[in-house]
Every structure is written in C-alpha cells, then in structure tokens.
Design a protein around this motif. Structure first.
Motif, mmCIF file in Angstrom:
data_model
loop_
_atom_site.group_PDB
_atom_site.id
_atom_site.type_symbol
_atom_site.label_atom_id
_atom_site.label_comp_id
_atom_site.label_asym_id
_atom_site.label_seq_id
_atom_site.Cartn_x
_atom_site.Cartn_y
_atom_site.Cartn_z
ATOM 1 N N ARG A 144 0.817 -1.206 0.000
ATOM 2 C CA ARG A 144 0.000 0.000 0.000
ATOM 3 C C ARG A 144 0.849 1.252 0.000
ATOM 4 O O ARG A 144 0.329 2.344 -0.088
ATOM 5 C CB ARG A 144 -0.985 -0.006 1.173
ATOM 6 C CG ARG A 144 -0.398 0.125 2.552
ATOM 7 C CD ARG A 144 -1.505 0.443 3.553
ATOM 8 N NE ARG A 144 -2.473 -0.638 3.599
ATOM 9 C CZ ARG A 144 -2.800 -1.308 4.711
ATOM 10 N NH1 ARG A 144 -2.225 -1.004 5.858
ATOM 11 N NH2 ARG A 144 -3.693 -2.259 4.675
ATOM 12 N N SER A 145 2.177 1.074 0.082
ATOM 13 C CA SER A 145 3.059 2.241 0.087
ATOM 14 C C SER A 145 3.012 2.944 -1.269
ATOM 15 O O SER A 145 2.644 2.346 -2.283
ATOM 16 C CB SER A 145 4.482 1.798 0.372
ATOM 17 O OG SER A 145 4.910 0.941 -0.666
ATOM 18 N N GLU A 146 3.411 4.186 -1.256
ATOM 19 C CA GLU A 146 3.412 4.976 -2.483
ATOM 20 C C GLU A 146 4.266 4.335 -3.596
ATOM 21 O O GLU A 146 3.789 4.199 -4.723
ATOM 22 C CB GLU A 146 3.848 6.413 -2.110
ATOM 23 C CG GLU A 146 4.138 7.374 -3.242
ATOM 24 C CD GLU A 146 3.033 7.470 -4.274
ATOM 25 O OE1 GLU A 146 1.846 7.263 -3.918
ATOM 26 O OE2 GLU A 146 3.356 7.737 -5.445
ATOM 27 N N GLN A 149 2.294 1.424 -5.004
ATOM 28 C CA GLN A 149 1.108 1.868 -5.745
ATOM 29 C C GLN A 149 1.511 2.399 -7.119
ATOM 30 O O GLN A 149 0.854 2.142 -8.115
ATOM 31 C CB GLN A 149 0.364 2.946 -4.949
ATOM 32 C CG GLN A 149 -0.294 2.402 -3.683
ATOM 33 C CD GLN A 149 -1.498 1.524 -3.992
ATOM 34 O OE1 GLN A 149 -2.276 1.821 -4.888
ATOM 35 N NE2 GLN A 149 -1.644 0.429 -3.263
ATOM 36 N N ARG A 150 2.627 3.124 -7.128
ATOM 37 C CA ARG A 150 3.113 3.652 -8.402
ATOM 38 C C ARG A 150 3.495 2.480 -9.316
ATOM 39 O O ARG A 150 3.171 2.466 -10.499
ATOM 40 C CB ARG A 150 4.318 4.557 -8.148
ATOM 41 C CG ARG A 150 4.385 5.699 -9.154
ATOM 42 C CD ARG A 150 5.542 6.661 -8.897
ATOM 43 N NE ARG A 150 5.745 7.004 -7.513
ATOM 44 C CZ ARG A 150 6.919 6.865 -6.859
ATOM 45 N NH1 ARG A 150 7.966 6.366 -7.469
ATOM 46 N NH2 ARG A 150 7.019 7.224 -5.589
ATOM 47 N N ARG A 315 10.121 1.150 1.805
ATOM 48 C CA ARG A 315 8.668 1.184 2.016
ATOM 49 C C ARG A 315 8.283 0.420 3.275
ATOM 50 O O ARG A 315 7.529 -0.546 3.222
ATOM 51 C CB ARG A 315 7.945 0.625 0.789
ATOM 52 C CG ARG A 315 8.530 -0.674 0.299
ATOM 53 C CD ARG A 315 7.921 -1.093 -1.018
ATOM 54 N NE ARG A 315 8.580 -2.252 -1.543
ATOM 55 C CZ ARG A 315 8.117 -3.499 -1.441
ATOM 56 N NH1 ARG A 315 6.998 -3.741 -0.841
ATOM 57 N NH2 ARG A 315 8.795 -4.493 -1.950
#
Ligand SMILES: Nc1ncnc2c1ncn2[C@@H]1O[C@H](COP(=O)(O)OP(=O)(O)OP(=O)(O)O)[C@@H](O)[C@H]1O
Ligand SMILES: [Mg+2]
Length: 460
Positions: A144-146, A149-150, A315
């Motif tokens: 779920r970390s940025e 997600q990217r 992360r």
C-alpha cells in the motif's frame, strides 16, 4: 468465466436484432439491446465492455450517451453508428473519445472488426475496475506504500500493451510475481506462462532450454526437445536473471526476439513464435553494458517498458501488511494455530532494513512460527540478521500513538522486560542469579519472580 458483454443502443429494432445475431453468434458473448439512450444508460453495468450506439435517436442522442458513458464508466469503449454522417459530429465523437465512428450501411466485417478491437482495449481495463475494490493488491502482489502503488500503475499499463517488459530490482523484491501479474493482466492471459531461469543452467543447456534441440544435436540429445520459447507460443516467456546469460546465448536470443523465429539447436526448420517477453534481473544491466558483459542492443529490445521493484527498506509501511499476509499464509501451510506479532516485534520489523527484501521477511515470519511456542510472537522470536537494531528505544515504542495507549504500554513493557531477561540469561548463562540481578539493577527475588512469570530458564 465472464463473457464479454456488448450493449447495443439503437431506436431501430431491426438494427439491434441483426447486430445481436451477428455479434453474439458464437455464444461467447452476451449482447444486450436498448431502444433509446436513456434505456441504454440504465442497462450499462459493471460487466459492459463495449457499447454500440446510434447517433441520432429521439430523446437523448448518441453524442450525449457517449459523453455520459465517458463520465460514468471511462473504461467502456463506445462505437458510434450513423446514417447521416457530418464532419462535425464525427469530430465531436472522436473528441469525446469514441472508439470508432461507423457509417451506415456497414458490412458485417466492418462492425465485427470494430467490436473486436474495442474488446481488446476494454478487457484489461475491466479487470482494473474489478481490482480497484482491493487497492492494496495487484494479483499476488501486496503493497500500500506509495512506491508500490506507483509500480502497480506501471504494471497495469504495461500489461495491457503486450509490450516487452524488463523488471529490475534487488533480490527478493517480487520480480517473479510482477512477471506473473503482467501476464495475468495482459491480453495473453489465456495462454501459457513459461519461466526460464537463465542463471541455473550452463551455456549449452540454456541454449537448448530456450530454443529446444533436435535429436542427435549433441551427445546426450536422445530425443527432440521443444524449447521454452516454443512452449510459450501465444503466451508469455519469463526470462529470469537475464543478466547471467552468456554472450553467445544473448546473441541468439536477440535474433530470435527481433525476427520472432529461430531454429532448434542442431535443426534447420524455422520455428515461428508469437509471444510476449518479460525479463528480470537484479543486476545493473547498464553497468554490465559498459563493462562489456551485456549486449546493448539486447538491452534495448528487452527494456521497452521498465518496471522497477522498490526494495523493502524504502517502504517500511508495507512491512505490517506483508507480515500479516505471511502470518496467515504460513499458519495454513504449516498447519499451526494462528499467531500474531507483539507491538514491539512489529516495530522491530519495521526498523529492520531487510537486505533480503520480502523474501527475507517471509522467511523470518516462517521461522518464528516454527520455533515460537506461544500465540504471540515477540522480538526475541524473530530471527533478524545482524542488521537488526539492538532494542527499540522507549520513545520509538510509544511514538506518537496515544490511541489505546495504556494497554499498549503494558504490552510493550512486558515485551521489553521479556527481551531484556532473555538477553541477560543468555549473556550471563554461567553467572548466579544474584549477580545477574545486580547487573540488571534489581533484587534476586524480583528477578526470579519475573523469570517464573515469563517461564524463562537459563540455558545450561
Ligand atoms: N509485494 C509482494 N507481496 C506478496 N508477496 C511478495 C511480494 N514481493 C515478494 N513476495 C514474496 O517474496 C518471495 C520472493 O519474491 P520473488 O521470488 O518474486 O523475488 P525476486 O525479485 O524474483 O527475487 P530474486 O531476484 O532473488 O529471484 C516470494 O515468495 C514472493 O511470493
Ligand atoms: Mg526471482
């Protein structure tokens, strides 16, 4: 298995009927019809992938239907049909994002081709929509970390395109899962996924593994062997650890990828394949190119789309999620009762840099579950490597969280106490309790009470 769903909106009933016969003929798809724009929008649902809509209808016209579908379900492809084409409406349709603009009368072939190409585009996107309900997951990948997600967004886009993908990342970051996700989300998901581990095989073996060989091609080649590339026809071949390939195999692979055909080792027949290539490496191929270890032209052929798996230490926010996943998975696999992490153990995990990335986390959890006796896994139960911080500080344990602070505090104090005692016992195993108590700054009585409470014993 969901059948693709096509929605036909036309006020002319004959048109709806003949199109549904044409498009739904093989029973592979579901065709739904509507007689007006309003009814069409009502019948548009989550399963709709392609809409064929007449331009001029009483009430809501085709352009308005298109506009509303774009707003409500942007992943649905819309084909507009009209008998009275004007340049203006054609331009407007395209501007609004129509997939195609068909002018009546059209042939069956024309309309089928338009629908096929719209389905190609619409299909993966619909999966996106289904997946959107679980934002922490992409296929088997959790995060779920940025950075994750990217990466999920890059994977989704890459998957849809059928382009060659190069996945890079440190060991244990999930490159194989990424390759599978690309296959599973892409247009070839019904085809095979074939993995080749390039590092595991010596040069000659790798060559025959990839391309196959004819009987008698070399000593030991008793039978004709079908190579991995051939097995992957209509699907995806995953070239894992592609950086470990010898120069000769690199050259041969480059030719095969450029021409989409090759010969088996010792064979003359040209074998054509239609496949997607996903390659992975934990090496820096650009450095290898500079040092002459990897062909630059092969690199460019593989690196059409680049996906980079972020290391776990970048992360830490994903550690809890992954740890919980592995706790659940391992309990089922090992057939042991469910376990949970103490707050201190979780903090210790989150502070640990995980040089072995997700694979190391998975192993840590698995080993802790095998060896711990209680339901609660504490810091001492975690076999963290040398990079582990000695013991979390009091401030880091309490942190800014005040919610539920009192029970949390009690639990933290207990777990710290237990850790401290465990360490003291192993460090001073041959000292009398009297002396250990003095070193810890307490009395022998209290020490022994606590040891009893925690069921701790000196190892002799
Ligand atoms: N994001 C993730 N979510 C769930 N599991 C993961 C994730 N990333 C990795 N894993 C798990 O961690 C383990 C290692 O992943 P994988 O084999 O794909 O790594 P890798 O990048 O190919 O490593 P190597 O370069 O060493 O081959 C696997 O068991 C995989 O299931
Ligand atoms: Mg791997």
């Amino acid at each position: 298995m969901l059948r693709p769903r096509i929605l036909i909106i036309d006020d002319e009933p004959n048109m709806g009927r003949s199109l549904s016969i044409l498009l739904g003929d093989d029973g592979q798809r579901e065709v739904v019809t509507a007689r007006s724009g309003e009814e069409g929008l009502e019948r548009l649902d989550d399963d709709t992938q392609v809409v064929l809509c007449d331009l001029s209808m009483p009430g809501m016209d085709g352009l308005e239907v298109l506009r509303r579908i774009r707003a409500r379900a942007p992943e649905v492809e819309v084909i507009l049909m009209t008998a009275y084409s004007t340049v203006q409406s054609a331009i407007e349709a395209m501007r609004l994002g129509a997939h195609e603009y068909l002018i009546k009368p059209f042939t069956n072939e024309e309309v089928s081709a338009a629908v096929e190409s719209a389905l190609m585009l619409a299909r993966p996107s619909r999966r996106l929509k289904l997946r959107a309900r679980e934002p922490d997951r992409l296929c088997e990948l959790v995060g779920r970390s940025e950075p994750m997600q990217r990466m999920f967004r890059v994977i989704e886009r890459a998957a849809e395109s059928d382009a060659t993908v190069l996945v890079t990342g440190e060991s244990g970051t999930g490159k194989e899962l990424i390759a599978r996700a690309i296959h599973d989300l892409g247009p070839r998901r019904a085809g095979p996924f074939v993995a080749v581990h390039c590092a595991a095989l010596a040069e000659q073996l790798l060559e025959s593994e990839l391309f196959g060989h004819e009987r008698g091609a070399f000593t030991g080649a008793h039978k004709t062997k079908i190579g991995r590339l051939e097995q992957a026809d209509h699907g995806t071949v995953f070239l894992d650890e592609v950086g470990e390939m010898s120069p000769a195999v690199q050259t041969k692979l480059l030719r095969a990828l450029a021409e989409r055909c090759f010969q088996r080792v010792g064979g003359l027949e040209t074998i054509r394949v239609d496949l997607r290539v996903v390659a992975a490496t934990n090496r820096n191929l650009e450095t290898m190119i500079r040092e002459g270890g990897f062909r630059e032209d092969l690199f460019y052929r593989l690196n059409v789309v680049a996906v980079t798996a972020p290391p776990l230490r970048e992360r830490p926010g994903d550690i809890r999620l992954l740890a919980e996943l592995f706790l659940k998975e391992k309990a089922a696999e090992l057939d042991v009762p469910p376990r949970r992490l103490s707050p201190a153990a979780l903090l210790a995990l989150e502070a640990y840099p995980f040089p072995g990335n997700v694979r190391e986390l998975e192993n840590v959890i698995e080993r802790a579950m095998v060896f711990a006796d209680g339901e609660l896994l504490d810091t001492v139960d975690l076999p963290l490597g040398a990079a582990a911080r000695p013991m979390p500080t009091f401030e880091s344990l309490i942190g800014p969280a005040v919610q539920n602070a009192w029970p949390r505090l009690q639990e933290l104090v207990k777990s710290l106490e237990r850790q401290l005692l465990t360490r003291a016992l192993s460090a001073y195993a041959d000292h009398p309790n009297e002396e250990i108590a003095r070193l810890l700054g307490t009395s022998r009585r209290i020490l022994e009470l606590r040891l009893q409470e925690f069921a701790l014993k000196k190892k002799t």
